[in-house]
Enzyme design. Structure first.
Site, PDB file in Angstrom:
ATOM      1  N   SER A 120       0.813  -1.215   0.000  1.00 48.16           N
ATOM      2  CA  SER A 120       0.000   0.000   0.000  1.00 48.16           C
ATOM      3  C   SER A 120       0.843   1.260   0.000  1.00 48.16           C
ATOM      4  CB  SER A 120      -0.924   0.006   1.224  1.00 48.16           C
ATOM      5  OG  SER A 120      -0.170  -0.108   2.414  1.00 48.16           O
ATOM      6  N   HIS A 141      -2.525  -3.058  -5.794  1.00 48.31           N
ATOM      7  CA  HIS A 141      -2.974  -2.731  -4.439  1.00 48.31           C
ATOM      8  C   HIS A 141      -4.487  -2.845  -4.324  1.00 48.31           C
ATOM      9  CE1 HIS A 141      -3.612   0.571  -1.206  1.00 48.31           C
ATOM     10  NE2 HIS A 141      -3.652  -0.635  -0.659  1.00 48.31           N
ATOM     11  N   GLU A 153      -5.646  -0.438  -7.217  1.00 46.49           N
ATOM     12  CA  GLU A 153      -4.694   0.606  -7.586  1.00 46.49           C
ATOM     13  C   GLU A 153      -3.466  -0.085  -8.195  1.00 46.49           C
ATOM     14  OE1 GLU A 153      -3.301   4.548  -5.160  1.00 46.49           O
ATOM     15  OE2 GLU A 153      -3.089   2.636  -4.119  1.00 46.49           O
ATOM     16  N   ASN A 191      -3.408   6.089  -0.346  1.00 45.77           N
ATOM     17  CA  ASN A 191      -2.790   6.333   0.962  1.00 45.77           C
ATOM     18  C   ASN A 191      -2.066   7.661   1.041  1.00 45.77           C
ATOM     19  OD1 ASN A 191      -3.702   4.154   2.432  1.00 45.77           O
ATOM     20  ND2 ASN A 191      -2.135   2.797   1.617  1.00 45.77           N
TER      21      ASN A 191
END
Length: 296
Positions: A120, A141, A153, A191
């Site tokens: 991540s 991800h 992702e 993130n």
């Protein structure tokens, strides 16, 4: 898309189990590897229970659930990954551990095998540097929990081949996911935005602006978040949140990414969130058998 007959999944935490389930539901044979046989046994029971929930909701037939479960082979032997066309790594979010694993896989798997990481926040370029196939290394991800969340992702390293990106994009879409593409920068897209928000929420709690309940209620009702950010942090794992903030702080070098002392304090005390039974909130029992590898 390249013909993908077998997918290897590394790690039987919540993310690895969810990814294995997605692949099996899509009709692909899965080799699920973990260093712990007991974790694998618990993990397979977790997949079984998850599939039964879909059966009860009428989203899956019992026959399809049985067929899906039969497609997942579990083992503690990393050498079993030699049959995989794509490997998705979902182990602990630690760069050194991941790089060591990628180096081992590079020696074991077939020349055409794609190595994908569910990281991540960790650099795909640095993971790729541990292999002799950087053009076949990519970030994939998934959001937590993978069977439910609709987003994947995809992160390309500097050397990631166009064909590898196309194959992984098509695979994610085969899983029923919407794909977004990120360049290889700390935190990627989700993130890079989410973790500083969670960190600021901890500062809001730390400085006594409001109670945890009012903070979460305010964000749920005031901004239509389905889950309050402190509750979400517990779900992700406070240790994972802290790790990502450290990566952002180190990689981007700006003070605004400095982890909140309260977040550090919780992690130091072992209050990791749902998986440990206590985080910002207290929980009666750790879900997923207390497996510490759940993360987004």
């Amino acid at each position: 898309m390249a013909d993908i007959k077998v997918i290897g999944v590394l790690g039987s935490g919540q993310m690895g189990l969810g990814i294995a389930q997605l692949a099996a539901v899509a009709g692909i044979s899965v080799v699920l590897v973990d260093s712990s046989d007991s974790a694998l046994q618990k993990g397979m029971q977790g997949i079984r229970s998850s599939l039964q929930r879909f059966v009860k909701k009428g989203e899956l037939t019992q026959e399809a659930a049985n067929d899906t479960l039969a497609k997942v082979k579990h083992t503690t032997s990393l050498k079993e990954m030699s049959s995989a066309d794509v490997i998705i790594e979902a182990i602990v979010e630690n760069e050194d551990v991941k790089k060591h694993l990628f180096s081992e896989l590079d020696r074991i798997v077939k020349p055409h095998t794609i190595l994908a990481s569910n990281t991540s926040s960790i650099s795909i370029n640095r993971l790729a540097s541990a292999t002799r196939r950087p053009h076949q290394v990519i970030g994939m991800h998934f959001m937590n929990p993978p069977p439910i969340m609709k987003l994947v992702e995809i992160v390309r390293g500097s050397a990631t081949a166009d064909g590898v990106f196309a194959t992984i994009k098509a695979l994610a879409e085969r899983f029923g996911k919407t794909v977004i593409r990120s360049q290889d920068y700390p935190g990627f897209i989700v993130n890079r935005i989410l973790m500083p928000m969670i960190n600021e929420v901890f500062y809001t709690l730390y400085t006594g602006v409001a109670t945890k309940e009012d903070i979460d209620c305010g964000m749920k009702l005031g901004t239509s978040h389905p889950m309050g950010p402190l509750e979400l942090a517990d779900f992700i794992g406070l240790d994972v949140c802290l790790s990502i903030m450290k990566i952002l702080h180190h990689g981007l070098g700006e003070s605004k990414y400095s982890p909140c002392p309260l977040l550090v304090q919780y992690v130091d005390a072992g209050y990791l969130g749902r998986k440990s039974g206590k985080g910002v909130y207290s929980y009666h029992a750790p879900p997923n058998n207390g497996n510490p590898r759940s993360r987004i």
